[in-house]
Structures are given as structure tokens and as C-alpha cells.
Scaffold this motif. Structure first.
Motif, PDB file in Angstrom:
ATOM      1  N   ARG A   1       0.851  -1.184   0.000  1.00 37.05           N
ATOM      2  CA  ARG A   1       0.000   0.000   0.000  1.00 37.05           C
ATOM      3  C   ARG A   1       0.885   1.232   0.000  1.00 37.05           C
ATOM      4  O   ARG A   1       2.030   1.201   0.444  1.00 37.05           O
ATOM      5  CB  ARG A   1      -0.901   0.018   1.237  1.00 37.05           C
ATOM      6  CG  ARG A   1      -1.898  -1.122   1.297  1.00 37.05           C
ATOM      7  CD  ARG A   1      -2.944  -0.895   2.380  1.00 37.05           C
ATOM      8  NE  ARG A   1      -3.947   0.098   1.998  1.00 37.05           N
ATOM      9  CZ  ARG A   1      -4.985  -0.158   1.194  1.00 37.05           C
ATOM     10  NH1 ARG A   1      -5.151  -1.345   0.681  1.00 37.05           N
ATOM     11  NH2 ARG A   1      -5.845   0.795   0.917  1.00 37.05           N
ATOM     12  N   ILE A   2       0.326   2.317  -0.516  1.00 33.74           N
ATOM     13  CA  ILE A   2       1.042   3.593  -0.433  1.00 33.74           C
ATOM     14  C   ILE A   2       0.304   4.476   0.577  1.00 33.74           C
ATOM     15  O   ILE A   2      -0.907   4.661   0.485  1.00 33.74           O
ATOM     16  CB  ILE A   2       1.202   4.246  -1.824  1.00 33.74           C
ATOM     17  CG1 ILE A   2       1.718   5.669  -1.716  1.00 33.74           C
ATOM     18  CG2 ILE A   2      -0.075   4.229  -2.639  1.00 33.74           C
ATOM     19  CD1 ILE A   2       2.247   6.181  -3.040  1.00 33.74           C
ATOM     20  N   TYR A   3       1.036   4.930   1.580  1.00 33.87           N
ATOM     21  CA  TYR A   3       0.455   5.728   2.662  1.00 33.87           C
ATOM     22  C   TYR A   3       0.835   7.190   2.511  1.00 33.87           C
ATOM     23  O   TYR A   3       1.974   7.512   2.184  1.00 33.87           O
ATOM     24  CB  TYR A   3       0.956   5.212   4.022  1.00 33.87           C
ATOM     25  CG  TYR A   3       0.383   3.868   4.378  1.00 33.87           C
ATOM     26  CD1 TYR A   3      -0.825   3.759   5.065  1.00 33.87           C
ATOM     27  CD2 TYR A   3       1.040   2.692   4.005  1.00 33.87           C
ATOM     28  CE1 TYR A   3      -1.365   2.517   5.379  1.00 33.87           C
ATOM     29  CE2 TYR A   3       0.506   1.450   4.314  1.00 33.87           C
ATOM     30  CZ  TYR A   3      -0.694   1.368   4.997  1.00 33.87           C
ATOM     31  OH  TYR A   3      -1.230   0.138   5.305  1.00 33.87           O
ATOM     32  N   HIS A   4      -0.125   8.070   2.743  1.00 35.21           N
ATOM     33  CA  HIS A   4       0.116   9.515   2.636  1.00 35.21           C
ATOM     34  C   HIS A   4       0.267  10.094   4.034  1.00 35.21           C
ATOM     35  O   HIS A   4      -0.647  10.021   4.849  1.00 35.21           O
ATOM     36  CB  HIS A   4      -1.027  10.179   1.865  1.00 35.21           C
ATOM     37  CG  HIS A   4      -1.133   9.654   0.469  1.00 35.21           C
ATOM     38  ND1 HIS A   4      -0.409  10.162  -0.573  1.00 35.21           N
ATOM     39  CD2 HIS A   4      -1.834   8.603  -0.035  1.00 35.21           C
ATOM     40  CE1 HIS A   4      -0.674   9.476  -1.679  1.00 35.21           C
ATOM     41  NE2 HIS A   4      -1.535   8.517  -1.378  1.00 35.21           N
TER      42      HIS A   4
ATOM     43  N   TYR B   1       8.499   7.029  -1.365  1.00 36.49           N
ATOM     44  CA  TYR B   1       9.566   6.315  -0.653  1.00 36.49           C
ATOM     45  C   TYR B   1       9.186   4.855  -0.429  1.00 36.49           C
ATOM     46  O   TYR B   1       8.011   4.524  -0.271  1.00 36.49           O
ATOM     47  CB  TYR B   1       9.834   6.963   0.710  1.00 36.49           C
ATOM     48  CG  TYR B   1      10.297   8.399   0.627  1.00 36.49           C
ATOM     49  CD1 TYR B   1      11.643   8.710   0.431  1.00 36.49           C
ATOM     50  CD2 TYR B   1       9.388   9.455   0.754  1.00 36.49           C
ATOM     51  CE1 TYR B   1      12.074  10.028   0.357  1.00 36.49           C
ATOM     52  CE2 TYR B   1       9.805  10.769   0.682  1.00 36.49           C
ATOM     53  CZ  TYR B   1      11.145  11.056   0.484  1.00 36.49           C
ATOM     54  OH  TYR B   1      11.560  12.353   0.417  1.00 36.49           O
ATOM     55  N   THR B   2      10.188   4.008  -0.401  1.00 33.55           N
ATOM     56  CA  THR B   2       9.954   2.586  -0.131  1.00 33.55           C
ATOM     57  C   THR B   2      10.323   2.274   1.306  1.00 33.55           C
ATOM     58  O   THR B   2      11.373   2.689   1.784  1.00 33.55           O
ATOM     59  CB  THR B   2      10.827   1.723  -1.072  1.00 33.55           C
ATOM     60  OG1 THR B   2      10.467   2.036  -2.410  1.00 33.55           O
ATOM     61  CG2 THR B   2      10.624   0.241  -0.821  1.00 33.55           C
ATOM     62  N   VAL B   3       9.437   1.545   2.003  1.00 36.59           N
ATOM     63  CA  VAL B   3       9.733   1.114   3.374  1.00 36.59           C
ATOM     64  C   VAL B   3      10.531  -0.184   3.292  1.00 36.59           C
ATOM     65  O   VAL B   3      10.020  -1.194   2.820  1.00 36.59           O
ATOM     66  CB  VAL B   3       8.435   0.869   4.175  1.00 36.59           C
ATOM     67  CG1 VAL B   3       8.763   0.412   5.607  1.00 36.59           C
ATOM     68  CG2 VAL B   3       7.556   2.114   4.190  1.00 36.59           C
TER      69      VAL B   3
ATOM     70  N   ILE C   1       2.176   0.484   8.881  1.00 36.55           N
ATOM     71  CA  ILE C   1       3.011   0.496   7.690  1.00 36.55           C
ATOM     72  C   ILE C   1       4.102  -0.565   7.834  1.00 36.55           C
ATOM     73  O   ILE C   1       4.771  -0.631   8.862  1.00 36.55           O
ATOM     74  CB  ILE C   1       3.632   1.898   7.487  1.00 36.55           C
ATOM     75  CG1 ILE C   1       2.505   2.950   7.498  1.00 36.55           C
ATOM     76  CG2 ILE C   1       4.432   1.959   6.211  1.00 36.55           C
ATOM     77  CD1 ILE C   1       3.004   4.382   7.448  1.00 36.55           C
ATOM     78  N   LEU C   2       4.243  -1.407   6.815  1.00 39.44           N
ATOM     79  CA  LEU C   2       5.140  -2.560   6.925  1.00 39.44           C
ATOM     80  C   LEU C   2       6.178  -2.569   5.801  1.00 39.44           C
ATOM     81  O   LEU C   2       6.021  -1.860   4.800  1.00 39.44           O
ATOM     82  CB  LEU C   2       4.302  -3.849   6.875  1.00 39.44           C
ATOM     83  CG  LEU C   2       3.310  -4.017   8.030  1.00 39.44           C
ATOM     84  CD1 LEU C   2       2.407  -5.222   7.801  1.00 39.44           C
ATOM     85  CD2 LEU C   2       4.037  -4.136   9.367  1.00 39.44           C
TER      86      LEU C   2
END
Lengths: 286, 244
Positions: B91-94, B130-132, B207-208
Motif C-alpha cells: 500500500r502507499i500511505y500519505h 519512498y519505499t519502506v 506500515i510494513l
């Protein structure tokens, strides 16, 4: 419900168990008793589960007043425990009466003792563990005036016989059994020889997160891409500092990981104080 | 000496470390996360925790491993089975960040060091997705990849004794958010009112690894509004499925 009033907190006393598992991937340190062997023994002595919460005390013990009868056991370092005015033994089921005060004196050997109580302390379990850790649990260490709760003992569970023979030679051992760490191979033959032929001593910088060693190991290793670390991982900094990560260590790190302590090795080093000698003994994993 | 990857080796008595090529990129992350999933579902007889970093997986057992070489060969078999090219669901989080002076303690410094206007710093920081990569350092601290090179700046020569919870910082080629107040050496450019770790929920992090993050700039009044909503448990991070 029984209550313990903390009259004096000691140098660093905290509730611990065998640690927090399965939350490292969220950045949560493992925590748990620094010397898990002594913590387990204290619980087993009272027929508790080995993962029951215990009180870990460090060098200078606390002064605790009990408001209900119970039974306790103390394992690990011998810190000259007293119930009221009488000196009592480690590794023994001890009867506590209403109003009794448990206190500690000078340490004879080692530095961490574990107090288990019949049925365990009634502490709050957070993320599947009772272990205190700043930011996860409300408290990090005991403070004067704190109240710790425990179940009321309806009838004594155990006879009050002589102390049980618990092997505790490890408290005086200086040989620490280790395995090679992921970056061990980057060391020169000379550095490896120094690592296993030298005596090291605990530096003044030591706590539940890490123990630093006094003698440096000169090196020109470059930092690694941040990778996983564990309690017992030995990191080598560019300035030559050897850092032994302990139970409250962070989950990842960027210094080369040159050794990994055995579980026994972690328990042995957890009992060392500043200036005490130790040496590393390399083992292959069978 | 040429190394062969992945390397699978015991790390002490109760962990096994799998190392891929030492590099930081999204393909390595995909490989790792696919293998991680396979291990989590494939190792059934033991309770294990699998942690990933940039190029490593650490498989931690609760007790000392009895037959370590059996475990290592079982893992080797899994590695060869891993469909490493596969995309991962994410998922992409804002994430709202207030870059106002009050929070952006080091904006001026970056502005003069990197020769950028403060508005350009904010633009450069809010543009990338950005990538986690993983969570480490502190509970809920996200290791993010994708910082614009123009924003790179070295850490403070001596770290601050206390960096506020929610502080957004830059250290070398990394950017991230302090999920709780802690000592820290990163250059601070703003603050996010969002909680990144909640010990009372499972999982404690929303967020993972593998997810994406995009920052958006908010003013002080919106910051305070979100801060209150977060406190009441009424704030939900905007997010959507990411295909990649």
C-alpha cells in the motif's frame, strides 16, 4: 491481592521475564532477564512457570515491604539478602510474613539477582511480555514508593527445607563461549588471534542494552549496510570498541558483527561488573 | 574472492541469517519479502520470527535450535523454491508533515549548506514515493529509501539529547520519522502528528516493509487538528493499493 511497597528502589530493579518475541520485526527489543538461567531457576524453585515475571535487581538491591504472606526465592548473584534482620540464603524457598521487609547488603560475587514470588508478580503484559522497557511499558525501573502487586498466598506451596543445590559456578567463570558472527571473516588472522588470546574487561559503559569492553581491537573494517543484530551479538566499532549487545539491544545495527555469544555466554557476561576479566572461547555449531 | 549468494549461516544457537548481495534496491527487497513470506508459512514445526533488513533475513527461533544443519538445508530448499521475481502486494500511505519553522529546526542549515530555498526542500521531500525497507532502531521507526540526492546532508556532529516524537529528519541518504522522542543525530525538517507505533493494537505498526510512503505538507492548524484526532483515535491515514 498482596502488595509490595518499594521503600528503596536499588540501583536498577525491573520486572522482567524471558523476553518479548515476535515483535522485533516492528523494531521492539527483545528485553527479558539479563541472566535468564537465574531467572528461570528462581521461578522453578516456586513451581512457577519459567516465563513468570520476576524482579531483576542489580548490584545494590532494593528494600521491599510485603503486606501479605507469600513465598519467594532469590537466585543469581548473592547480594546478602535479609528478611527483617536475618540474613537469608539464595536458592531457597523463603517464607514471607505480613509486614516483612526484604533488603540487601553488599554483593559477594556477580551483580544480578532475581526475585521470584509464588504465582508471579501481577504486572501488566504488553506485547506478550511482562518485561519492562522504556516506551513499551509504563515503567522502566522501580522507584521509591512504587507498589508491586502479587496474588495472596492461601496456603504455603512448599516446605521450607534447606537450599536447593543449583549449579552456580557460571557466576565465577570468565570463559565466554562464542560463535563466529556474520562479519568474523573480515578480521585478519592476527586480529582473530588477539580476540581469543586476550583477556578483556568490562568497561564502565554498561547497561541492559549493551556492555562495552575496555580493551580495543584495532581494525580498519568499514561499517556494514544496516543488518539484524541479537542479544549476544558482538559489534566492533571503527575506533576498536567491542560492544556486546544485551537483552534490551536495538534490533538492527551498522557495525560489523564479529561474534555471537552462546546463551550461556550471555548469562555469564550478564553477571560481570566493571573491571572483571573475561575471555572468548570459540565454538563451532554442532 | 567471489561470494555466492544467498548465504545461509547460523548466527548463534537460535538464529539463522540469510544474506543476499549487499546492496540496497527494490529488487533485493522484493526477493527478501517473497522469501520471508515463504519461510513464515513454510516453517511449521517451530515458532520463528522472520526479520528483514536491506539485504538480510534473520530467522529467530524461540529456543536453541537442535539440528541446525537440518534447518539450514530446509531453508536452502525454500530459497530455491522462492519465486523471486514476483511482485508484492503493498500500500502507499500519505503522511502529513508540518514543515513550519517551529518543527523544522534544521531547515535553515540545510538551506545554506545545500543551497536550496526552504520551499525547494519541502518540494523535494514531498515529491518522491519512498519505499519502506524495514522497521528498526526504535519501535515503529521506518527505514525509507528514495531520498532526493539534493537533500542529502551529514548527521549532526553531536546528536541532540532529545528529538521530539514525530520529528522528520534527514541523515546522509536516509529520511525518516522518530516514532517516539529519543536522542538522535539527524537533521530535523518537520514533524508528523501521526502515530507510527501503537503497543495496544496488533500489529503495532500499520506500515510494513514493502509498503510505500509519500509525505504531504500541512500547516500548523491542520497539524493541531490531526494531532487531536490521532489522540482520540479518529485519524485514519490515507492509503491506496500500490502495484509494482
Amino acid at each position: 491481592m498482596g502488595e509490595i511497597e518499594v521503600l528503596y528502589p536499588g540501583l536498577y530493579s525491573s520486572i522482567q521475564d524471558l523476553g518479548r518475541h515476535d515483535f522485533r520485526r516492528f523494531g521492539v527489543p527483545q528485553s527479558g532477564a539479563m541472566d535468564s538461567y537465574a531467572a528461570k531457576n528462581a521461578n522453578l524453585m516456586l513451581s512457577n512457570l519459567e516465563a513468570h515475571p520476576i524482579l531483576e535487581i542489580t548490584q545494590l538491591g532494593p528494600q521491599l515491604k510485603f503486606y501479605e504472606p507469600t513465598q519467594i526465592a532469590i537466585c543469581g548473584a548473592y547480594l546478602n539478602p535479609k528478611i527483617n534482620d536475618s540474613l537469608v540464603l539464595n536458592n531457597k524457598v523463603l517464607s514471607i510474613e505480613k509486614g516483612d521487609i526484604l533488603s540487601f547488603g553488599k554483593r559477594n560475587n556477580a551483580c544480578r539477582a532475581y526475585i521470584a514470588i509464588a504465582g508471579g508478580f501481577n504486572s501488566k503484559k504488553i506485547l506478550e511480555s511482562y518485561s519492562w522497557y522504556n516506551g513499551i511499558t509504563q515503567k522502566q525501573m522501580l522507584q521509591k514508593g512504587d507498589i508491586i502487586r502479587y496474588s495472596r498466598l492461601e496456603r504455603p506451596l512448599h516446605g521450607l527445607n534447606a537450599a536447593v543445590k543449583v549449579p552456580d559456578e557460571y557466576l565465577r567463570k570468565c570463559g565466554i563461549k562464542v560463535f563466529t558472527g556474520p562479519e568474523y571473516g573480515l578480521l585478519s588472522i592476527f586480529q582473530k588471534k588477539l580476540l581469543f588470546d586476550s583477556k578483556f574487561h568490562l568497561d564502565v559503559h554498561n547497561n541492559r542494552m549493551a556492555l562495552q569492553l575496555k580493551e580495543p581491537l584495532e581494525n580498519n573494517l568499514t561499517p556494514i549496510i544496516t543488518g539484524p543484530v541479537l542479544p549476544g551479538t558482538v559489534q566492533l566499532t571503527p575506533s576498536g570498541k567491542l560492544i556486546v549487545l544485551m537483552r534490551d539491544c536495538q534490533t538492527t545495527g551498522g557495525y560489523p558483527r564479529i561474534l555471537q555469544l552462546s546463551e550461556d555466554g550471555i548469562n555469564i557476561i550478564a553477571q560481570k561488573v566493571v573491571g572483571e576479566p573475561l575471555n572468548f572461547q570459540l565454538f563451532e555449531i554442532k | 574472492m567471489k561470494q555466492e549468494y544467498p548465504q545461509i549461516k547460523p548466527m548463534g544457537e537460535r538464529a539463522i541469517l540469510i544474506n543476499f548481495e549487499p546492496e540496497i534496491n527494490e529488487n533485493s527487497l522484493k526477493k527478501l519479502l517473497n522469501l520471508k513470506k515463504l519461510i513464515e508459512t513454510g516453517i511449521i514445526e517451530d515458532k520463528v520470527e522472520v526479520i528483514n533488513t536491506y539485504h538480510s533475513l534473520l530467522i529467530v527461533y524461540v529456543y536453541a535450535i537442535e539440528n541446525i544443519y537440518d534447518k539450514v538445508s530446509a531453508l536452502k530448499a525454500l530459497v530455491s523454491k522462492a519465486n523471486i521475481g514476483k511482485n508484492i502486494d503493498s500500500r502507499i500511505y500519505h503522511i502529513p508533515v508540518c514543515y513550519e519553522e517551529e518543527f523544522g529546526l534544521d531547515l535553515e542549515l540545510i538551506s545554506s549548506e545545500n543551497k536550496l530555498k526552504i520551499s525547494e526542500i519541502i518540494h523535494l521531500h514531498t515529491s518522491p514515493v519512498y519505499t519502506v525497507y524495514f522497521i528498526g532502531f526504535l519501535p515503529g521507526f521506518l527505514y525509507l529509501g528514495g531520498l532526493d540526492k539534493k537533500l542529502q546532508i551529514s548527521r549532526k556532529a553531536s546528536p541532540r539529547m532529545k528529538v521530539e516524537k514525530g520529528a522528520v529528519g534527514i541523515g546522509e541518504n536516509q529520511t525518516g520519522i522518530y516514532p517516539q522522542s529519543s536522542p538522535g543525530g539527524w537533521q530535523i525538517i518537520g514533524n508528523s502528528p501521526v502515530d507510527f507505533f501503537d503497543k495496544n493494537t496488533y500489529p503495532p505498526c500499520v506500515i510494513l516493509p514493502g509498503d510505500k510512503v509519500k509525505f504531504y505538507s500541512i500547516g500548523k492548524s491542520e497539524f493541531l487538528q490531526i494531532f487531536e484526532d490521532v489522540g482520540r483515535g479518529e485519524f485514519e491515514l490515507k492509503s491506496e493499493k500500490h502495484h509494482g
